[in-house]
Write an enzyme that holds these catalytic residues in place. Sequence first.
Site, PDB file in Angstrom:
ATOM      1  N   ASP A 151       0.738  -1.275   0.041  1.00  0.00           N
ATOM      2  CA  ASP A 151      -0.002  -0.013  -0.114  1.00  0.00           C
ATOM      3  C   ASP A 151       0.749   1.145  -0.228  1.00  0.00           C
ATOM      4  O   ASP A 151       1.612   1.495   0.930  1.00  0.00           O
ATOM      5  CB  ASP A 151      -0.827  -0.042   1.377  1.00  0.00           C
ATOM      6  CG  ASP A 151      -1.973   0.859   1.295  1.00  0.00           C
ATOM      7  OD1 ASP A 151      -2.093   1.708   0.326  1.00  0.00           O
ATOM      8  OD2 ASP A 151      -2.892   0.736   2.105  1.00  0.00           O
ATOM      9  N   ASP A 222     -10.515   4.175  -1.447  1.00  0.00           N
ATOM     10  CA  ASP A 222     -11.034   3.169  -0.637  1.00  0.00           C
ATOM     11  C   ASP A 222     -12.704   3.161  -0.666  1.00  0.00           C
ATOM     12  O   ASP A 222     -13.522   3.934  -0.815  1.00  0.00           O
ATOM     13  CB  ASP A 222     -10.817   3.613   0.913  1.00  0.00           C
ATOM     14  CG  ASP A 222      -9.332   3.280   1.074  1.00  0.00           C
ATOM     15  OD1 ASP A 222      -8.526   3.180   0.280  1.00  0.00           O
ATOM     16  OD2 ASP A 222      -8.912   3.184   2.599  1.00  0.00           O
TER      17      ASP A 222
HETATM   18  C1  GLA Z   1      -5.365   2.274   2.859  1.00  0.00           C
HETATM   19  C2  GLA Z   1      -5.844   1.137   1.947  1.00  0.00           C
HETATM   20  C3  GLA Z   1      -7.144   0.228   2.889  1.00  0.00           C
HETATM   21  C4  GLA Z   1      -6.423  -0.246   4.088  1.00  0.00           C
HETATM   22  C5  GLA Z   1      -5.839   0.941   4.752  1.00  0.00           C
HETATM   23  C6  GLA Z   1      -5.160   0.351   5.994  1.00  0.00           C
HETATM   24  O1  GLA Z   1      -6.340   3.237   3.093  1.00  0.00           O
HETATM   25  O2  GLA Z   1      -6.247   1.606   0.871  1.00  0.00           O
HETATM   26  O3  GLA Z   1      -7.617  -0.814   1.915  1.00  0.00           O
HETATM   27  O4  GLA Z   1      -5.273  -1.214   3.733  1.00  0.00           O
HETATM   28  O5  GLA Z   1      -4.953   1.524   4.047  1.00  0.00           O
HETATM   29  O6  GLA Z   1      -4.325   1.446   6.802  1.00  0.00           O
END
Ligand code: GLA
Length: 401
Positions: A151, A222
């Site tokens: 990520d 997200d």
């Molecule tokens: C980001 C990702 C999410 C999750 C969070 C965790 O927002 O897009 O899917 O993994 O981080 O902190």
Amino acid sequence: MRISASLLLPALALTSLAALAQAPAASQAVALTPPMGWNSWNYFAERVTDKDIRDSADQIVATGMKDAGYVYVNIDDTWEGQRDANGVLHTNEKFPDMKALADYVHSKGLKIGIYSSPGPKTCAGFEGSLGHEQQDARLYASWGIDYLKYDLCSFIPAVMEKQAPNDKAAQMRLMIAAYDKMSKALKATGRPIVLSLCQYGWDSVWEWAPALGGNLWRTTGDISPHWDRIYAILEQQDGLASYAGPGHWNDPDMLEVGNGKLSLAENRAHFTMWAMLASPLLAGNDLPHMKPEINAILTNRDVIAIDQDPLGKQAHHAYSSGEVEVWTRNLKDGAIAIAILNAGSDLYSTHPFHLSLAKLNLHGPQTGKDLWTGKSITLTNNQPIELPSHDVLLVRIGAPK
Ligand code: GLA
């Protein structure tokens, strides 16, 4: 942020096109169909513990999800502790023994996934992999990890914006190089590990992720358990179908089925459309307290078979009429799936919707299976179809004419 593909070429040249060309064959074998499993983030977020992962693994077996194809049990952010003097990353107190946890998940016939960032910190502010990529990849392999979600997060300010201020193209090259580095580090362990890119679709990720061994890549920001967000993400998938295929998939984010206040119709429509999109099916709900009707949605074998169709052809948005959308997907052996979605806020959004088979290049009545009722259904040209708000009709036609 989007940069055209041509700007990427220097980055690909840097990492050697020849080397990248070798990567997909082996790395794609781990995801010949979209990965299925469960991830901790959408329900537990930063609260997740070792016990939650064990309980979820137990429930994947007990609820029939494992038999339906769910395999990966993925720990998202907030498992990370501190590095020791040798740079070895340790877990935090919520995860006392990662190897033992992985062994437990494996003992259930399931696989286990983990999470990190190419930056110094993860999105939740825990330890990332910057400068420790090989070391972390070896650590994951030693624990028996089968899947990594990587990520971007703090890599943006800490590396991209710092090293290449005001130069978006250079920033994108740094980002691609970071994913390539982890892909190579995973490969060097010799353990098959699914690589999930999470950088929110920046820089048309679908154009370059497969070449560096990415098995799936988030296409958007997200998801959240709200219909408006789910629908907005669905709309952003239009036009991406040609980038998905066996080994490499568009990821419109993990499922919210069973979370928040989604209606039954919304849960069903969300699951249907993700299956049509050949999306990874990573449930994200509270499995020990799952309601039977949510279990029934997540384990509908016919719908899962659409998602997992071996051809791996993602649906495309065939046409819209008012607030009704028609999506189609080509399946193995000439079959097709048709999804009709009422995106409007009431039943009257489907008045006066009449299905046009002609627009789908189909001729005459088509008989197939309604995958939510399990009954036979015949679709005819110009047929009025009435659907409650945010509900869907999903039909598989084995021998379309
Ligand atoms: C980001 C990702 C999410 C999750 C969070 C965790 O927002 O897009 O899917 O993994 O981080 O902190």
